[in-house]
Write a protein that holds these residues in place. Structure first.
Motif, PDB file in Angstrom:
ATOM      1  N   VAL A 177       0.981  -1.190   0.054  1.00 26.60           N
ATOM      2  CA  VAL A 177      -0.002   0.174  -0.109  1.00 26.60           C
ATOM      3  C   VAL A 177       0.767   1.260   0.061  1.00 26.60           C
ATOM      4  O   VAL A 177       0.689   2.097  -0.696  1.00 26.60           O
ATOM      5  N   VAL A 178       1.868   1.322   0.746  1.00 24.31           N
ATOM      6  CA  VAL A 178       2.766   2.603   1.030  1.00 24.31           C
ATOM      7  C   VAL A 178       3.448   2.896  -0.248  1.00 24.31           C
ATOM      8  O   VAL A 178       3.432   3.880  -0.975  1.00 24.31           O
ATOM      9  N   THR A 226       2.932   1.809  -3.498  1.00 29.38           N
ATOM     10  CA  THR A 226       2.283   2.029  -4.314  1.00 29.38           C
ATOM     11  C   THR A 226       1.619   3.340  -4.150  1.00 29.38           C
ATOM     12  O   THR A 226       1.612   4.063  -5.342  1.00 29.38           O
ATOM     13  N   GLY A 227       1.169   3.926  -3.052  1.00 29.50           N
ATOM     14  CA  GLY A 227       0.946   5.102  -2.603  1.00 29.50           C
ATOM     15  C   GLY A 227       1.766   6.309  -3.007  1.00 29.50           C
ATOM     16  O   GLY A 227       1.631   7.180  -3.782  1.00 29.50           O
ATOM     17  N   ILE A 228       3.056   5.948  -2.627  1.00 29.76           N
ATOM     18  CA  ILE A 228       4.276   6.784  -2.996  1.00 29.76           C
ATOM     19  C   ILE A 228       4.335   7.107  -4.550  1.00 29.76           C
ATOM     20  O   ILE A 228       4.431   8.217  -5.154  1.00 29.76           O
ATOM     21  N   LEU A 256       1.942   6.172  -6.786  1.00 27.48           N
ATOM     22  CA  LEU A 256       1.038   6.793  -7.560  1.00 27.48           C
ATOM     23  C   LEU A 256       0.904   8.406  -7.406  1.00 27.48           C
ATOM     24  O   LEU A 256       0.329   9.038  -8.155  1.00 27.48           O
ATOM     25  N   LYS A 257       1.294   8.786  -6.078  1.00 28.43           N
ATOM     26  CA  LYS A 257       1.301  10.193  -5.852  1.00 28.43           C
ATOM     27  C   LYS A 257       1.804  11.099  -7.037  1.00 28.43           C
ATOM     28  O   LYS A 257       1.364  11.987  -7.298  1.00 28.43           O
ATOM     29  N   SER A 306       7.890   7.635 -12.265  1.00 31.02           N
ATOM     30  CA  SER A 306       6.797   7.116 -11.384  1.00 31.02           C
ATOM     31  C   SER A 306       5.648   6.579 -12.567  1.00 31.02           C
ATOM     32  O   SER A 306       4.985   5.612 -12.033  1.00 31.02           O
TER      33      SER A 306
END
Lengths: 335, 478
Positions: free
Chosen positions: B242-243, B245-247, B249-250, B448
């Motif tokens: 999660v973290v 992917t979040g980084i 994705l951001k 990214s």
């Protein structure tokens, strides 16, 4: 057994696809950062219709990886043109007989100081070795920087591993200027003082820009990335004795044994053209044109760099020094 | 630090990671085995997600954090070790869950009966013997597999700038270290890996018959152990999936336009898929051939030797295998094939082969052999309805697992970087090689976006394949 046929078909398709891609495509090994060089090569493709296959290097082993690869492939060259982002590796290739001679229109416009008189390589668009300083962590003056380098703890300073890229050039210059003993002593001293040795110049820039280190050794193109991102950074040229700076040109050369010499020559002339030098000067990397260009087309930053580069340390005679320095560095790091 | 010292450090880390992963795997297996169907499925998903997240993505996402630990190398090592454990714990759990124990339920029951008749209980020697023939075998296999993964890990270690023999050897080799010297330096890690694999093979083959008898089901965990296991699963998914992917994705979604403007990148993704697809299929078939050659009988030295010899090249790791293949294709007889896709296809196939063998052996050991045979008989039925049911059963009991093995092999091939960097022919650069090169510049929005696209393209394609399969099934049912 039912799946053997599809596998054979698949392998056949891969080979067929590759053959379809091959043909007259020009293979270019490029040690210059792909984010800058790819666009230039793509423009060349569009303009000339010559298809180009680009092979880039990793940041960690910058340029040396491709130089070693070219040496390894000497008897079965797959590369047609090598765009190196520095000079000394190219000198090594030249000595080993990997390069072919070519003197075209591009060669003619570059001053003699930056090209091989036999036409085996030609320099263009230079960068400089600089100190990058975080202005929030260290007073941005040459005196403060000098004090920080000379005295005490270096745990808040960063440098790339000197085995590769422009850091190797930097070391070679010091080897030539200081002599082996002084360089070795300086190297061991900086390590003893806990300098942060990282994988590449981009990492040095990232550390200083993020304030994790106060200053570091990097190249102008990396510095400008941080500056454009609005980071609190300033640069000062790295000066060896007599105030000379380390200005490192890109070099381009044709590989001996190429089967696409006409297309290779076309690309070399294109890369050495005023248009490309201006494009690189006006790109985010702000490279310094070596041939004559319309100075009105240059930014103030590049004009300042060009002024510094006037007093560049002569690099084209450092082939032997590089060999000796690299041999020592390998004995230090690769054991 | 010398390469030998770095090798020692990596070995130590792999031992710790293997032990921790094994220690975590047992309670997780107990949780899964004793949960109701829906919860069990959820636990499986949570368990496997960290492993299935590509290491390159995780390494890239955390690279800035790792960089911020430049003044705390120990913390950086610790963080890397934790991430590696979290990513490899699922491997240990899967092996513990599926691998044959070596002792059947009946055997264990008989031992209990024997013990009940004794006054003193087992001697230490008898206990050790029981342990060696039973639980230790499974644990050894799980530990060995995790160790192999941890010991040969390269991408994350490289992006974290941690100490690892793989990173140093890769940099040294591309920096000009002669092949003979590389191989000499790598002889110790190769020996470790080879010995472990030989042990794994021996244990698996020796236990394969016992696995036909129902293995013992783990005891239900206590409530606090159950709660802790769930907590760990959530933590692992957060940390490894999660973290990161979040980084990514951001920074990534805003720059998808970069990918749109970069048609060469689509070509790179296609290239990656072609190489991975072909190598996975060939490795899978070769492993199948090997399994068939092995037969159903008791293990023989010849069979073990076959398994060992065929798996050794893959155990050299991507770096060394890639270099050897490179050197072989630079010799005069093979020079014509040097700059073609063949060297990379062969290398990827050899890299995937040991894992294909392991997975197929596990499938063979765990698969419901008699039920599949019954389902196959149903397929031969003259009645269409029974034939359809038989086909569906064969799919559920055998083919589906095989497809997942293939998918797993494909993913390993798709995310491979080192061999691809060394051997990809000009004009066919796999996507992750390009991304890996760019990742050393730090986190960039456009990069990214490229990472996201590279990650999601195969997932989307697999999803389409699943839809297509469902469609075909619907049609076959009329």
């Amino acid at each position: 057994m039912r799946l053997v046929l599809p596998v054979c078909v698949l392998v056949g398709l891969v080979l067929g696809y590759w053959l379809l891609l091959g043909g007259e495509r020009l293979v270019v090994y490029c040690a210059h950062d792909s984010i800058y060089s790819q666009k230039i090569l793509e423009t060349f493709e569009k303009r000339t219709g010559v298809a180009v296959d680009m092979v880039f290097d990793t940041e960690a082993t910058k340029s040396l990886g491709l130089v070693e690869r070219l040496i390894r492939e000497k008897d079965a060259p797959r590369c047609d043109v090598f765009w190196n982002n520095e000079l000394l590796g190219t000198l090594d290739l030249s000595e080993r007989g990997v390069l072919a001679s070519y003197k075209g229109s591009g060669y003619a416009r570059i001053p003699d100081a930056f090209k091989d008189l036999e036409g085996r390589w030609t320099g263009f668009a230079a960068r400089m070795r600089v100190f990058i300083v975080n202005t929030e962590k260290l007073l941005a003056t040459e005196q403060a920087l000098s004090n920080a380098v000379e005295n005490g703890d270096l745990s808040r300073a960063a440098v790339a591993k000197p085995l590769y890229g422009t850091t190797l050039t930097h070391y070679t210059v010091l080897w030539d200027r200081w002599g082996p003993e002084k360089l070795k002593s300086w190297h061991h001293d900086t390590r003893k003082r806990d300098i942060r040795e990282v994988t590449g110049n981009a990492t040095v820039k990232n550390l200083v820009a993020a304030g994790k280190c106060d200053f570091g050794f990097t190249d102008t193109d990396d510095f400008f990335v941080a500056k454009d991102e609005g980071k609190p950074v300033k640069m000062f040229p790295v000066r060896v004795a007599d105030g000379k700076v380390i200005s490192i040109p890109n070099t381009v050369c044709i590989i001996k044994g190429t089967r696409r010499s006409a297309a290779a020559a076309k690309l070399v002339d294109y890369l050495l053209s005023e248009e490309v030098e201006l494009a690189l000067a006006n790109s985010k990397s702000r490279q310094i044109p070596l041939g004559p260009v319309d100075r009105d087309g240059l930014s103030a930053e590049v004009r300042e760099l060009a002024g510094w580069a006037q007093s560049g340390y002569p690099l084209s005679s450092l082939g032997e020094a590089r060999k000796a320095c690299l041999s020592w560095l390998k004995s230090e790091y690769l054991k | 630090m010398s390469l030998t010292a770095e090798c020692g450090w990596t070995l130590l880390r792999a031992l710790v990671v293997g032990t921790l992963a094994l220690a975590l795997a047992y309670p997780l297996c107990a949780l899964i085995a004793n949960s109701r169907r829906g919860w069990r499925r959820a636990a499986w998903v949570l368990l496997l997600v960290p492993y299935l997240m590509p290491v390159v993505l995780v390494g890239y996402a955390y690279s800035n954090f790792a960089l911020s630990l430049v003044h705390h190398p120990f913390l950086n090592e610790l963080f890397y070790g934790v991430l590696l454990t979290v990513k490899l714990c699922p491997v240990a759990a899967v092996v513990v869950y599926f691998a044959p124990s070596g002792l059947s339920r009946e055997g264990i029951y008989c031992r209990r009966l024997l013990l009940a008749g004794k006054k003193k209980g087992d001697s230490i020697r008898e206990r050790l013997s029981f342990f060696a023939h039973g639980p230790a075998r499974k644990a050894l296999v799980a530990f060995a597999v995790v160790f192999l993964f941890a010991f040969a890990e390269f991408e994350m270690a490289s992006l974290f700038s941690t100490t690892a023999w793989t990173v140093s050897l890769f940099d040294a080799q591309t920096g000009g270290l002669p092949l003979s010297q590389s191989l000499r330096l790598a002889s110790l890690p190769i020996a470790c890996e080879a010995v472990l694999l030989l042990l794994v093979m021996t244990v698996l083959f020796a236990a394969s018959r016992a696995a036909r008898l129902n293995p013992e089901r783990p005891k239900p965990p206590r409530p606090w152990a159950r709660a802790l296991s769930w907590l760990y699963l959530v933590f692992a998914v957060m940390l490894a999936a999660v973290v990161p992917t979040g980084i990514v994705l951001k920074g990534g979604v805003l720059a998808l336009v970069v990918v749109k403007d970069n048609p060469a990148f689509a070509h790179d993704i296609g290239t990656s898929m072609i190489f991975a697809g072909v190598a996975a299929l060939v490795a899978y078939l070769a492993a199948g051939w090997f399994s068939r050659r092995s037969g159903e009988g008791s293990p023989t030295m010849g069979r073990l030797l076959w398994a060992f010899l065929l798996s050794v090249p893959g155990l050299f790791g991507a770096l060394l295998l890639g270099l050897v293949v490179l050197r072989v294709f630079l010799t005069v007889p093979l020079r014509a094939a040097y700059d073609t896709p063949l060297p990379l296809v062969i290398t990827l196939m050899l890299l995937l082969f040991p894992f294909a063998v392991l997975l197929r052996v596990l499938l063979h050991a765990f698969g419901p052999g008699e039920s599949v045979h019954a389902a196959r008989l149903m397929v031969r039925s003259p009645e269409a309805r029974i034939r359809r049911s038989g086909k569906a059963l064969v799919w559920h009991m055998r083919t589906r697992a095989r497809v997942w093995v293939l998918i797993l092999l494909f993913c390993w091939g798709y995310f491979e970087v080192v061999a691809s960097a060394l051997l990809a022919p000009s004009g066919m650069t796999p996507a992750f090689v390009r991304l890996y090169n760019l990742m050393h510049y730090g986190q960039i929005t456009g990069l990214s976006a490229m990472v996201l696209v590279t990650l999601f393209v195969p997932i989307v394609l697999l999803w389409f394949a699943e839809i297509a399969r469902g469609f075909v099934r619907l049609r076959s049912y009329g």
